[in-house]
Design an enzyme around this catalytic site. Structure first.
Site, PDB file in Angstrom:
ATOM      1  CB  ALA A 123       3.498  -1.150  11.268  1.00  0.00           C
ATOM      2  CB  SER A 124       0.696  -4.762   8.471  1.00  0.00           C
ATOM      3  OG  SER A 124      -0.262  -4.065   7.698  1.00  0.00           O
ATOM      4  CE  LYS A 125      -1.789  -3.884   3.195  1.00  0.00           C
ATOM      5  NZ  LYS A 125      -1.978  -5.078   2.339  1.00  0.00           N
TER       6      LYS A 125
ATOM      7  CE1 TYR B 250      -4.280  -2.112   5.257  1.00  0.00           C
ATOM      8  CE2 TYR B 250      -3.359   0.006   4.589  1.00  0.00           C
ATOM      9  CZ  TYR B 250      -3.959  -1.199   4.264  1.00  0.00           C
ATOM     10  OH  TYR B 250      -4.234  -1.502   2.954  1.00  0.00           O
TER      11      TYR B 250
ATOM     12  CB  SER C  61      -0.872   0.008   1.263  1.00  0.00           C
ATOM     13  OG  SER C  61      -1.523   1.251   1.402  1.00  0.00           O
TER      14      SER C  61
HETATM   15  N1  LIG Z   1      -8.761  -0.423  -1.319  1.00  0.00           N
HETATM   16  C1  LIG Z   1      -7.698   0.331  -1.145  1.00  0.00           C
HETATM   17  O1  LIG Z   1      -7.756   1.573  -1.282  1.00  0.00           O
HETATM   18  C2  LIG Z   1      -6.371  -0.272  -0.789  1.00  0.00           C
HETATM   19  C3  LIG Z   1      -5.248   0.552  -0.808  1.00  0.00           C
HETATM   20  C4  LIG Z   1      -3.997   0.007  -0.546  1.00  0.00           C
HETATM   21  C5  LIG Z   1      -3.868  -1.346  -0.290  1.00  0.00           C
HETATM   22  N2  LIG Z   1      -4.987  -2.135  -0.258  1.00  0.00           N
HETATM   23  C6  LIG Z   1      -4.780  -3.561  -0.020  1.00  0.00           C
HETATM   24  O2  LIG Z   1      -5.281  -4.269  -1.128  1.00  0.00           O
HETATM   25  C7  LIG Z   1      -5.648  -5.591  -0.743  1.00  0.00           C
HETATM   26  C8  LIG Z   1      -7.053  -5.890  -1.241  1.00  0.00           C
HETATM   27  O3  LIG Z   1      -7.970  -5.050  -0.547  1.00  0.00           O
HETATM   28  P1  LIG Z   1      -9.376  -4.609  -1.156  1.00  0.00           P
HETATM   29  O4  LIG Z   1      -9.375  -3.148  -1.223  1.00  0.00           O
HETATM   30  O5  LIG Z   1      -9.672  -5.409  -2.366  1.00  0.00           O
HETATM   31  O6  LIG Z   1     -10.325  -4.999   0.074  1.00  0.00           O
HETATM   32  P2  LIG Z   1     -11.604  -5.954   0.208  1.00  0.00           P
HETATM   33  O7  LIG Z   1     -12.035  -5.777   1.599  1.00  0.00           O
HETATM   34  O8  LIG Z   1     -12.563  -5.669  -0.891  1.00  0.00           O
HETATM   35  O9  LIG Z   1     -11.010  -7.411  -0.011  1.00  0.00           O
HETATM   36  C9  LIG Z   1     -10.168  -8.021   0.927  1.00  0.00           C
HETATM   37  C10 LIG Z   1     -10.445  -9.511   0.922  1.00  0.00           C
HETATM   38  O10 LIG Z   1      -9.533 -10.140   1.831  1.00  0.00           O
HETATM   39  C11 LIG Z   1     -10.248 -11.127   2.553  1.00  0.00           C
HETATM   40  N3  LIG Z   1      -9.593 -11.401   3.827  1.00  0.00           N
HETATM   41  C12 LIG Z   1      -9.485 -10.576   4.906  1.00  0.00           C
HETATM   42  N4  LIG Z   1      -8.854 -11.199   5.905  1.00  0.00           N
HETATM   43  C13 LIG Z   1      -8.548 -12.439   5.465  1.00  0.00           C
HETATM   44  C14 LIG Z   1      -7.900 -13.556   6.053  1.00  0.00           C
HETATM   45  N5  LIG Z   1      -7.434 -13.515   7.308  1.00  0.00           N
HETATM   46  N6  LIG Z   1      -7.738 -14.672   5.309  1.00  0.00           N
HETATM   47  C15 LIG Z   1      -8.219 -14.733   4.052  1.00  0.00           C
HETATM   48  N7  LIG Z   1      -8.859 -13.713   3.448  1.00  0.00           N
HETATM   49  C16 LIG Z   1      -9.021 -12.579   4.142  1.00  0.00           C
HETATM   50  C17 LIG Z   1     -11.636 -10.533   2.756  1.00  0.00           C
HETATM   51  O11 LIG Z   1     -12.595 -11.523   3.094  1.00  0.00           O
HETATM   52  C18 LIG Z   1     -11.869  -9.870   1.404  1.00  0.00           C
HETATM   53  O12 LIG Z   1     -12.486 -10.762   0.499  1.00  0.00           O
HETATM   54  C19 LIG Z   1      -5.507  -5.616   0.776  1.00  0.00           C
HETATM   55  O13 LIG Z   1      -4.265  -6.200   1.124  1.00  0.00           O
HETATM   56  C20 LIG Z   1      -5.505  -4.151   1.153  1.00  0.00           C
HETATM   57  O14 LIG Z   1      -4.845  -3.928   2.371  1.00  0.00           O
HETATM   58  C21 LIG Z   1      -6.227  -1.626  -0.490  1.00  0.00           C
END
Ligand SMILES: NC(=O)c1ccc[n+]([C@@H]2O[C@H](COP(=O)([O-])OP(=O)(O)OC[C@H]3O[C@@H](n4cnc5c(N)ncnc54)[C@H](O)[C@@H]3O)[C@@H](O)[C@H]2O)c1
Length: 244
Positions: free
Chosen positions: A152-154, A150, A137
Protein backbone atom coordinates in the site's frame (compact mmCIF):
# COMPACT_ATOMS: atom_id res chain seq x y z
CA UNK A 1 33.42 15.01 -17.37
CA UNK A 2 30.87 12.97 -15.39
CA UNK A 3 27.25 12.59 -16.41
CA UNK A 4 26.22 14.42 -13.22
CA UNK A 5 28.94 17.06 -13.17
CA UNK A 6 28.01 19.76 -10.66
CA UNK A 7 24.50 18.40 -10.13
CA UNK A 8 23.52 18.92 -6.47
CA UNK A 9 21.59 15.89 -5.29
CA UNK A 10 19.99 14.72 -2.04
CA UNK A 11 19.83 10.95 -1.49
CA UNK A 12 17.93 9.28 1.36
CA UNK A 13 18.61 5.80 2.69
CA UNK A 14 22.27 6.27 1.78
CA UNK A 15 23.69 4.18 4.63
CA UNK A 16 22.85 0.89 2.92
CA UNK A 17 21.76 -0.99 -0.18
CA UNK A 18 20.44 1.00 -3.14
CA UNK A 19 20.82 4.45 -1.57
CA UNK A 20 24.46 3.78 -0.74
CA UNK A 21 25.19 2.34 -4.23
CA UNK A 22 23.48 5.31 -5.89
CA UNK A 23 25.50 7.74 -3.74
CA UNK A 24 28.82 6.14 -4.68
CA UNK A 25 27.91 5.99 -8.38
CA UNK A 26 26.59 9.57 -8.48
CA UNK A 27 29.78 10.76 -6.79
CA UNK A 28 31.82 8.97 -9.46
CA UNK A 29 29.74 10.82 -12.08
CA UNK A 30 30.66 14.19 -10.58
CA UNK A 31 27.57 14.99 -8.45
CA UNK A 32 27.74 17.02 -5.25
CA UNK A 33 25.80 15.08 -2.66
CA UNK A 34 23.91 15.46 0.62
CA UNK A 35 23.18 12.03 2.11
CA UNK A 36 20.45 11.28 4.65
CA UNK A 37 19.75 8.19 6.71
CA UNK A 38 18.34 7.29 10.10
CA UNK A 39 21.57 5.32 10.57
CA UNK A 40 23.93 8.24 11.30
CA UNK A 41 27.10 6.12 11.51
CA UNK A 42 26.29 4.25 8.32
CA UNK A 43 25.55 7.39 6.32
CA UNK A 44 28.74 9.02 7.60
CA UNK A 45 30.67 6.04 6.22
CA UNK A 46 29.08 6.39 2.76
CA UNK A 47 29.62 10.16 2.86
CA UNK A 48 33.31 9.73 3.59
CA UNK A 49 33.63 7.60 0.44
CA UNK A 50 31.50 9.96 -1.65
CA UNK A 51 33.03 13.24 -0.48
CA UNK A 52 29.54 14.23 0.66
CA UNK A 53 27.67 15.81 3.55
CA UNK A 54 26.05 13.28 5.89
CA UNK A 55 22.88 13.89 7.89
CA UNK A 56 21.43 11.50 10.46
CA UNK A 57 17.72 12.01 9.87
CA UNK A 58 14.41 10.17 10.15
CA UNK A 59 12.53 10.92 6.91
CA UNK A 60 9.24 10.44 8.75
CA UNK A 61 10.02 13.38 11.04
CA UNK A 62 8.85 16.44 9.08
CA UNK A 63 10.55 19.03 11.28
CA UNK A 64 13.85 17.16 11.20
CA UNK A 65 13.62 16.82 7.39
CA UNK A 66 12.90 20.56 6.97
CA UNK A 67 15.95 21.43 9.04
CA UNK A 68 18.25 18.94 7.27
CA UNK A 69 17.12 19.94 3.76
CA UNK A 70 17.72 23.62 4.60
CA UNK A 71 21.23 22.77 5.79
CA UNK A 72 21.87 20.53 2.78
CA UNK A 73 20.75 23.26 0.35
CA UNK A 74 23.00 25.76 2.07
CA UNK A 75 25.99 23.46 1.95
CA UNK A 76 25.44 22.39 -1.69
CA UNK A 77 24.48 25.91 -2.83
CA UNK A 78 21.07 24.65 -4.02
CA UNK A 79 19.38 21.36 -4.94
CA UNK A 80 18.96 19.99 -8.49
CA UNK A 81 17.71 16.53 -7.64
CA UNK A 82 16.38 14.14 -5.05
CA UNK A 83 16.53 10.36 -4.82
CA UNK A 84 14.16 8.86 -2.23
CA UNK A 85 15.57 5.42 -1.37
CA UNK A 86 14.94 5.16 2.39
CA UNK A 87 12.40 2.47 3.18
CA UNK A 88 11.33 -0.29 5.55
CA UNK A 89 9.60 -3.65 5.08
CA UNK A 90 7.51 -5.67 7.54
CA UNK A 91 6.21 -8.91 6.07
CA UNK A 92 3.14 -10.18 7.91
CA UNK A 93 -0.22 -11.61 6.83
CA UNK A 94 -2.73 -8.76 6.69
CA UNK A 95 -4.56 -9.94 9.80
CA UNK A 96 -1.33 -9.98 11.83
CA UNK A 97 0.04 -6.61 10.74
CA UNK A 98 -0.15 -4.32 13.75
CA UNK A 99 -1.54 -0.77 13.49
CA UNK A 100 1.85 0.48 14.71
CA UNK A 101 3.67 -1.30 11.89
CA UNK A 102 1.14 -0.05 9.31
CA UNK A 103 1.57 3.52 10.56
CA UNK A 104 5.34 3.30 10.49
CA UNK A 105 5.52 1.85 6.95
CA UNK A 106 3.21 4.57 5.63
CA UNK A 107 5.15 7.23 7.56
CA UNK A 108 8.59 6.14 6.29
CA UNK A 109 7.83 4.79 2.80
CA UNK A 110 5.12 7.23 1.67
CA UNK A 111 5.11 10.32 3.90
CA UNK A 112 8.93 10.29 4.10
CA UNK A 113 9.41 11.00 0.37
CA UNK A 114 6.64 13.60 0.59
CA UNK A 115 8.47 15.33 3.47
CA UNK A 116 11.71 15.39 1.50
CA UNK A 117 10.15 16.73 -1.71
CA UNK A 118 8.02 19.25 0.19
CA UNK A 119 11.11 20.68 1.90
CA UNK A 120 13.25 20.54 -1.26
CA UNK A 121 10.66 22.01 -3.64
CA UNK A 122 11.68 25.70 -3.39
CA UNK A 123 15.26 24.68 -4.14
CA UNK A 124 14.26 22.37 -7.01
CA UNK A 125 12.20 25.23 -8.47
CA UNK A 126 15.18 27.55 -8.23
CA UNK A 127 17.39 25.13 -10.15
CA UNK A 128 17.76 25.37 -13.93
CA UNK A 129 16.03 21.97 -14.21
CA UNK A 130 15.43 19.36 -11.58
CA UNK A 131 14.70 15.68 -11.07
CA UNK A 132 12.91 13.58 -8.47
CA UNK A 133 13.51 9.82 -8.37
CA UNK A 134 11.35 7.74 -6.03
CA UNK A 135 12.09 4.10 -5.28
CA UNK A 136 8.70 2.39 -5.27
CA UNK A 137 8.53 -1.41 -5.78
CA UNK A 138 6.94 -4.11 -7.88
CA UNK A 139 4.92 -4.52 -4.68
CA UNK A 140 3.22 -1.27 -5.67
CA UNK A 141 1.68 -2.90 -8.74
CA UNK A 142 1.20 -6.56 -7.81
CA UNK A 143 -0.15 -8.23 -4.68
CA UNK A 144 2.20 -10.58 -2.83
CA UNK A 145 1.43 -12.54 0.31
CA UNK A 146 2.28 -10.74 3.54
CA UNK A 147 3.00 -7.34 2.01
CA UNK A 148 -0.31 -5.48 2.48
CA UNK A 149 1.13 -2.52 4.40
CA UNK A 150 4.34 -2.32 2.39
CA UNK A 151 2.52 -2.68 -0.93
CA UNK A 152 0.00 0.00 0.00
CA UNK A 153 2.84 2.39 0.84
CA UNK A 154 4.64 1.63 -2.43
CA UNK A 155 1.46 1.94 -4.53
CA UNK A 156 1.02 5.33 -2.88
CA UNK A 157 4.54 6.39 -3.84
CA UNK A 158 3.92 5.30 -7.42
CA UNK A 159 0.69 7.28 -7.85
CA UNK A 160 2.12 10.28 -5.99
CA UNK A 161 5.08 10.24 -8.41
CA UNK A 162 2.74 10.22 -11.41
CA UNK A 163 0.87 13.19 -9.97
CA UNK A 164 4.15 15.02 -9.29
CA UNK A 165 5.08 14.49 -12.93
CA UNK A 166 1.84 16.16 -13.92
CA UNK A 167 1.97 19.04 -11.41
CA UNK A 168 5.67 19.94 -11.40
CA UNK A 169 6.46 19.93 -15.13
CA UNK A 170 7.97 21.28 -17.26
CA UNK A 171 10.72 22.39 -14.93
CA UNK A 172 10.86 19.40 -12.60
CA UNK A 173 10.61 15.76 -13.74
CA UNK A 174 9.52 13.02 -11.32
CA UNK A 175 9.89 9.31 -12.02
CA UNK A 176 9.62 6.08 -10.08
CA UNK A 177 11.75 2.94 -10.12
CA UNK A 178 9.99 -0.35 -9.36
CA UNK A 179 12.66 -2.79 -8.18
CA UNK A 180 11.98 -6.51 -8.07
CA UNK A 181 13.99 -8.58 -5.61
CA UNK A 182 17.36 -6.81 -5.26
CA UNK A 183 20.13 -8.16 -3.03
CA UNK A 184 20.44 -5.77 -0.07
CA UNK A 185 20.03 -5.86 3.71
CA UNK A 186 16.28 -5.70 3.20
CA UNK A 187 16.19 -9.01 1.30
CA UNK A 188 18.95 -10.84 3.19
CA UNK A 189 16.28 -13.08 4.79
CA UNK A 190 15.48 -14.32 1.29
CA UNK A 191 18.81 -14.26 -0.57
CA UNK A 192 20.60 -16.23 2.17
CA UNK A 193 17.96 -18.99 2.21
CA UNK A 194 18.89 -21.28 -0.75
CA UNK A 195 15.35 -22.56 -1.21
CA UNK A 196 13.73 -19.10 -1.17
CA UNK A 197 16.48 -17.71 -3.35
CA UNK A 198 16.04 -20.42 -5.98
CA UNK A 199 12.28 -19.86 -5.99
CA UNK A 200 12.74 -16.09 -6.40
CA UNK A 201 15.21 -16.60 -9.26
CA UNK A 202 13.00 -19.14 -10.99
CA UNK A 203 9.98 -16.79 -10.81
CA UNK A 204 11.53 -14.14 -13.08
CA UNK A 205 12.33 -14.19 -16.80
CA UNK A 206 16.01 -13.29 -16.32
CA UNK A 207 16.56 -16.06 -13.70
CA UNK A 208 18.53 -14.04 -11.16
CA UNK A 209 18.09 -11.65 -8.27
CA UNK A 210 18.78 -7.98 -8.97
CA UNK A 211 21.96 -6.18 -7.99
CA UNK A 212 22.12 -2.63 -6.63
CA UNK A 213 23.94 -1.68 -9.86
CA UNK A 214 20.75 -2.52 -11.79
CA UNK A 215 19.01 0.19 -9.76
CA UNK A 216 21.94 2.61 -10.03
CA UNK A 217 21.64 2.60 -13.84
CA UNK A 218 17.92 3.43 -13.66
CA UNK A 219 18.51 6.21 -11.10
CA UNK A 220 21.23 7.65 -13.31
CA UNK A 221 18.91 7.59 -16.33
CA UNK A 222 16.18 9.46 -14.44
CA UNK A 223 18.62 12.00 -12.93
CA UNK A 224 20.19 13.05 -16.26
CA UNK A 225 18.98 14.53 -19.54
CA UNK A 226 19.01 10.98 -20.96
CA UNK A 227 15.42 10.93 -19.67
CA UNK A 228 14.66 14.54 -20.74
CA UNK A 229 11.26 13.61 -22.23
CA UNK A 230 10.20 11.22 -19.46
CA UNK A 231 8.18 12.20 -16.40
CA UNK A 232 5.55 10.51 -14.26
CA UNK A 233 6.94 7.17 -15.44
CA UNK A 234 7.35 3.94 -13.50
CA UNK A 235 10.23 1.74 -14.63
CA UNK A 236 10.25 -1.88 -13.44
CA UNK A 237 13.80 -3.12 -12.80
CA UNK A 238 12.73 -6.63 -11.87
CA UNK A 239 14.12 -9.16 -14.34
CA UNK A 240 10.64 -9.61 -15.79
CA UNK A 241 8.49 -10.16 -12.73
CA UNK A 242 5.73 -7.59 -12.48
CA UNK A 243 4.20 -8.14 -15.92
CA UNK A 244 3.67 -11.89 -15.40
N1 LIG B 1 15.71 -4.80 -1.83
C1 LIG B 1 14.64 -5.02 -2.55
O1 LIG B 1 14.42 -6.13 -3.08
C2 LIG B 1 13.63 -3.93 -2.79
C3 LIG B 1 12.62 -4.16 -3.72
C4 LIG B 1 11.72 -3.14 -4.01
C5 LIG B 1 11.84 -1.91 -3.39
N2 LIG B 1 12.83 -1.71 -2.47
C6 LIG B 1 12.93 -0.37 -1.89
O2 LIG B 1 14.20 0.15 -2.19
C7 LIG B 1 14.58 1.12 -1.22
C8 LIG B 1 15.98 0.81 -0.72
O3 LIG B 1 15.94 -0.42 0.00
P1 LIG B 1 17.21 -1.38 0.15
O4 LIG B 1 16.85 -2.67 -0.43
O5 LIG B 1 18.43 -0.67 -0.31
O6 LIG B 1 17.19 -1.58 1.74
P2 LIG B 1 18.28 -1.32 2.89
O7 LIG B 1 17.63 -1.81 4.11
O8 LIG B 1 19.59 -1.88 2.48
O9 LIG B 1 18.41 0.27 2.93
C9 LIG B 1 17.37 1.08 3.40
C10 LIG B 1 17.99 2.29 4.09
O10 LIG B 1 16.93 3.16 4.50
C11 LIG B 1 17.24 3.64 5.80
N3 LIG B 1 16.03 4.04 6.50
C12 LIG B 1 15.02 3.24 6.95
N4 LIG B 1 14.10 3.97 7.59
C13 LIG B 1 14.52 5.26 7.54
C14 LIG B 1 13.99 6.48 8.04
N5 LIG B 1 12.83 6.52 8.71
N6 LIG B 1 14.67 7.62 7.79
C15 LIG B 1 15.84 7.59 7.13
N7 LIG B 1 16.40 6.46 6.65
C16 LIG B 1 15.75 5.31 6.85
C17 LIG B 1 17.93 2.47 6.49
O11 LIG B 1 18.66 2.89 7.63
C18 LIG B 1 18.78 1.92 5.36
O12 LIG B 1 20.06 2.53 5.34
C19 LIG B 1 13.50 1.04 -0.14
O13 LIG B 1 12.56 2.08 -0.35
C20 LIG B 1 12.84 -0.30 -0.39
O14 LIG B 1 11.52 -0.33 0.09
C21 LIG B 1 13.72 -2.69 -2.15
Amino acid sequence: MGRLSDRRIVITGAASGMGRAIALAFHAEGAKLALLDRNADGVALTAAQADADAFGCDVANRAEVADVIARAAQSLGGIDGVVNAAGILDIKPADELTPESWDRMIAVNLTGPFNIVHAALPHLRAAEWATIVNISSVSGVMPMAGTSGYSASKAGVLMWTRCLGMDLGPHIRANAILPGVIETEMTRYLSENPEHRAAAEERVALKRLGDTQDIVRAALFFSTEDSAFTTGAALPVDGGFSWR
